[in-house]
Write a protein that holds these residues in place. Sequence first.
Motif, PDB file in Angstrom:
ATOM      1  N   HIS A 197       9.167  -5.334   1.984  1.00  0.00           N
ATOM      2  CA  HIS A 197       9.810  -4.673   0.850  1.00  0.00           C
ATOM      3  C   HIS A 197      11.191  -5.280   0.653  1.00  0.00           C
ATOM      4  N   TYR A 198      11.922  -4.817  -0.339  1.00  0.00           N
ATOM      5  CA  TYR A 198      13.273  -5.331  -0.533  1.00  0.00           C
ATOM      6  C   TYR A 198      14.108  -4.330  -1.331  1.00  0.00           C
ATOM      7  N   LEU A 199      15.416  -4.463  -1.184  1.00  0.00           N
ATOM      8  CA  LEU A 199      16.386  -3.706  -1.971  1.00  0.00           C
ATOM      9  C   LEU A 199      17.004  -4.644  -2.997  1.00  0.00           C
ATOM     10  N   SER A 200      17.109  -4.187  -4.231  1.00  0.00           N
ATOM     11  CA  SER A 200      17.795  -4.984  -5.248  1.00  0.00           C
ATOM     12  C   SER A 200      19.087  -4.279  -5.645  1.00  0.00           C
ATOM     13  N   PHE A 201      20.069  -5.077  -6.084  1.00  0.00           N
ATOM     14  CA  PHE A 201      21.384  -4.562  -6.480  1.00  0.00           C
ATOM     15  C   PHE A 201      21.715  -5.113  -7.860  1.00  0.00           C
ATOM     16  N   SER A 254       0.820  -1.217   0.000  1.00  0.00           N
ATOM     17  CA  SER A 254       0.000   0.000   0.000  1.00  0.00           C
ATOM     18  C   SER A 254       0.848   1.258   0.000  1.00  0.00           C
ATOM     19  N   ARG A 255       2.108   1.133   0.412  1.00  0.00           N
ATOM     20  CA  ARG A 255       3.000   2.292   0.449  1.00  0.00           C
ATOM     21  C   ARG A 255       4.158   2.072  -0.525  1.00  0.00           C
ATOM     22  N   GLN A 256       4.580   3.142  -1.162  1.00  0.00           N
ATOM     23  CA  GLN A 256       5.707   3.056  -2.089  1.00  0.00           C
ATOM     24  C   GLN A 256       6.769   4.063  -1.675  1.00  0.00           C
ATOM     25  N   ASN A 262      -4.325  13.284  -4.186  1.00  0.00           N
ATOM     26  CA  ASN A 262      -5.536  13.258  -3.354  1.00  0.00           C
ATOM     27  C   ASN A 262      -5.357  12.390  -2.114  1.00  0.00           C
ATOM     28  N   GLY A 263      -4.118  12.084  -1.780  1.00  0.00           N
ATOM     29  CA  GLY A 263      -3.856  11.309  -0.570  1.00  0.00           C
ATOM     30  C   GLY A 263      -4.247   9.859  -0.653  1.00  0.00           C
ATOM     31  N   THR A 264      -4.577   9.346  -1.832  1.00  0.00           N
ATOM     32  CA  THR A 264      -5.017   7.959  -1.979  1.00  0.00           C
ATOM     33  C   THR A 264      -3.833   7.031  -2.133  1.00  0.00           C
ATOM     34  N   LYS A 265      -3.854   5.927  -1.399  1.00  0.00           N
ATOM     35  CA  LYS A 265      -2.775   4.941  -1.480  1.00  0.00           C
ATOM     36  C   LYS A 265      -3.221   3.649  -2.147  1.00  0.00           C
ATOM     37  N   GLY A 266      -4.428   3.557  -2.546  1.00  0.00           N
ATOM     38  CA  GLY A 266      -4.858   2.383  -3.309  1.00  0.00           C
ATOM     39  C   GLY A 266      -5.237   1.214  -2.434  1.00  0.00           C
ATOM     40  N   ASN A 267      -4.280   0.380  -2.060  1.00  0.00           N
ATOM     41  CA  ASN A 267      -4.572  -0.865  -1.353  1.00  0.00           C
ATOM     42  C   ASN A 267      -4.331  -0.757   0.145  1.00  0.00           C
ATOM     43  N   GLU A 268      -4.464   0.426   0.667  1.00  0.00           N
ATOM     44  CA  GLU A 268      -4.201   0.630   2.087  1.00  0.00           C
ATOM     45  C   GLU A 268      -5.112  -0.254   2.926  1.00  0.00           C
ATOM     46  N   GLY A 269      -4.527  -0.898   3.935  1.00  0.00           N
ATOM     47  CA  GLY A 269      -5.315  -1.715   4.842  1.00  0.00           C
ATOM     48  C   GLY A 269      -5.192  -3.194   4.615  1.00  0.00           C
ATOM     49  N   LEU A 301      22.286   5.460   2.602  1.00  0.00           N
ATOM     50  CA  LEU A 301      21.004   5.338   1.913  1.00  0.00           C
ATOM     51  C   LEU A 301      19.882   5.864   2.809  1.00  0.00           C
ATOM     52  N   GLN A 302      18.856   6.375   2.166  1.00  0.00           N
ATOM     53  CA  GLN A 302      17.738   6.943   2.924  1.00  0.00           C
ATOM     54  C   GLN A 302      16.472   6.807   2.098  1.00  0.00           C
ATOM     55  N   LEU A 303      15.382   6.424   2.737  1.00  0.00           N
ATOM     56  CA  LEU A 303      14.107   6.228   2.048  1.00  0.00           C
ATOM     57  C   LEU A 303      13.155   7.393   2.296  1.00  0.00           C
ATOM     58  N   LYS A 304      12.346   7.652   1.299  1.00  0.00           N
ATOM     59  CA  LYS A 304      11.278   8.635   1.431  1.00  0.00           C
ATOM     60  C   LYS A 304      10.024   8.070   0.786  1.00  0.00           C
ATOM     61  N   GLU A 305       8.890   8.284   1.425  1.00  0.00           N
ATOM     62  CA  GLU A 305       7.638   7.755   0.891  1.00  0.00           C
ATOM     63  C   GLU A 305       7.138   8.640  -0.239  1.00  0.00           C
ATOM     64  N   LYS A 306       6.628   7.982  -1.268  1.00  0.00           N
ATOM     65  CA  LYS A 306       6.092   8.719  -2.412  1.00  0.00           C
ATOM     66  C   LYS A 306       4.779   9.391  -2.034  1.00  0.00           C
ATOM     67  N   LYS A 307       4.582  10.567  -2.575  1.00  0.00           N
ATOM     68  CA  LYS A 307       3.332  11.286  -2.343  1.00  0.00           C
ATOM     69  C   LYS A 307       2.284  10.799  -3.322  1.00  0.00           C
TER      70      LYS A 307
END
Length: 744
Positions: A424-428, A369-371, A408-415, A399-405
């Motif tokens: 989540h994962y990091l790829s190299f 639900s979060r990207q 309209n504040g909608t996250k789609g599959n929240e919940g 490294l540092q993460l920031k959430e995408k905006k």
Amino acid sequence: MTQWKQIQQLENRLLEHVDYLYDDNFPMDIRQGLSSWIESQDWEIAANDESMAAVLFTNLLSQLDRVRLQEQNFLQRHNMKIIQQQLQVKYATNPAVMARVISTCLREERRILSSACMQEQGPLEKSLQNSVAFERQKNMDNRVGLIRASVQLMDQAVKYIEDIQDDFDFRYKTLQSRDPRPNSETMKQEVTRLQEMLNRLDFKRKEILSKMDVVIKDIDDLMTSQLNPELQDWKRRQQIAAIGGPLLTGLDQLQSWFTLTAQSLFQIKRQLDKLVELVVKVTYESDPIPLQRPQMEERIKYLIYHLIKSSFVVEKQPCMPTHPQKPLIIKTGVQFTTKVRLLVKLPEVDYQLKVKTTFDKDLPPGRVSRQFFILTNNTKVMDIEDYSNGCLSVEFRHLQLKEKKYINGTKGNEGLLSVTEELHYLSFEACFTVQGLTIDLETCSLPLVVISNVSQLPGGWASVMWYNLLTDEPRNLAFFGNPPRATWSQLSEVLSWQFSTFAGQGLNREQLTMLGEKLLGMFCILCYSILFKENIPGKPFGFWMWLDSILELIKKHLLPVWNENFIMGFVSKEMERCLLKDRRPGTFLLRFSESHLGGITFTWVEHNDNGEVKFNSVEPYTKNRLSALPFADIIRDYKVISDGVVPENPLKFLYPDIPKDEAFGRLYNSQPSKGESAKPFLHLELMSYSHASTTPLSCQSPEPPMTPGEFNMLNEHLCFDIDTVSLHSLYILINMYYRFMSCC
């Protein structure tokens, strides 16, 4: 016994791991000379607090000065002076780095000590396991060595074929340059000799190709049956080490096997190329090289491709430096580190190998639900590590993460899943080029949890533990859609690891048994949601929140007492009474509160004149109360107030029958609250009190609030001469003080 003394008693195999921890960043001379002082400081907090780190750095230099001046050996004094100067140059402008280094060393020491204990295994089982591991490694060493020897011999065989062919070519061209006289005897002999040479050349070409085929099959089998399983075993052990399990080792050994295997494959490839060159000079009908070489070359490239791709690994999983004992949890806006490594070490490799890291690469739509995106530079170049065995690696430190905006504040599959269950994962990625081969490399971290608030850390750590305990899948991001259950034997082991990692000493068999009885009494099945999400029946908190608060309490306030095995811990109230009822009056035991988060209490036994057994318990001590006074001092100075009677300490013997001062004496941090002068003064703020009662103290109702007049009276008499005050007045003052402290 100090941690450093315990370390020195380890066997040589584990001492080698300890030796690896210390270098110029933190010389072992300092660890040895200042062992007690170093272990008494909170380096983990200092690593994230610049002002505290600066104070500790200054104190460390002062301690070194003291030890250096006391040292009788001139050479040792000289060495310590050099070390002191080096530390000043290295850390004077950034003492937090030093604190982080020392904190890491102490933590890894505890891990090594924990792995040495292995309380769940007997000596025979450990011996058998060590023996099997040693035999497996020995077998692998022998097999890789035999392959290398075979490949080296084939080099000589190729050179021999080249010599035969050069001789044949010379004779053939010499014969062509002569006057052709087909019927001459000399010509017939020369043709016969050339034919024999050609037959021998053909035999040797077929022989070398046959040997190559055997070695290639042997390498293929080695990779399939041993090398890849060894790598998977290391990755599984990395998962276990991440959640507090035994110290992770073996990567250097894996690199040796990978490198030797890769060298063998590349050497065979060069040998095939050499055979092609020979064919250009001399070939004939049914020449085996043009017939067999293409297929063999494809097999070699296939093996090289898979070997190199599998050798690209995450050496250090993503981790925030602020929480080094809880990897795979990333907080937005906080820097984290990770490190990747190539296990194949070849001198001809182009070392300008760029590695790019991406967050949630190619993640299927709707999975989270979060990207997030990586805010800082996500590309670095691999380099040779001079301080290790020369491996090719790269460490991303900032490294540092920031959430995408979202619009309209909608996250789609929240919940769909909670924040701490969403994986989540990091790829190299990198592009590897060597000897005309181009191989796209890619690897990924273990699934990680992204949090936005530190309050989510316990839940995130619960998810990390559950995942890495119960699956070895590298990237099952849907794991918490239907998480598997755990057995008590699995869960008990990982819980003991938490105490070992965070408190320096794991749970012993008795503590695990008590905790297991408590847990299995509360829940019929050990599943994720019940243990980590739902509340304990009748309590406003869950099992993991309760246990995590105990870990935090031990780590910050009870470490000395915990590491001396004085805390029984998870004994129930019923069992507590069974244990104490037949003991001498004043016998007490320490256990963690079942009703308070992060609380410890003690209960002692008394016997009335009529033989009746009486049990007395205190309200649990939590972090707020323990911040003011060490727990050992509380045990020493604890008093019970009774009408008309001077307060006395009812705690005499630590269960089963250890005199209190004998057990806790070396842990006392302050002088007793009652001095030893002719006219002693009673410092009330250093003492803990309870009112005597016929009911257990934990069941008493609180005293009424103190009036302003009473408070002023108490404030004027907080320190008084005992000889000038009546016993009744003393009781009134103490009673007022106790009520005042209760109100606070």
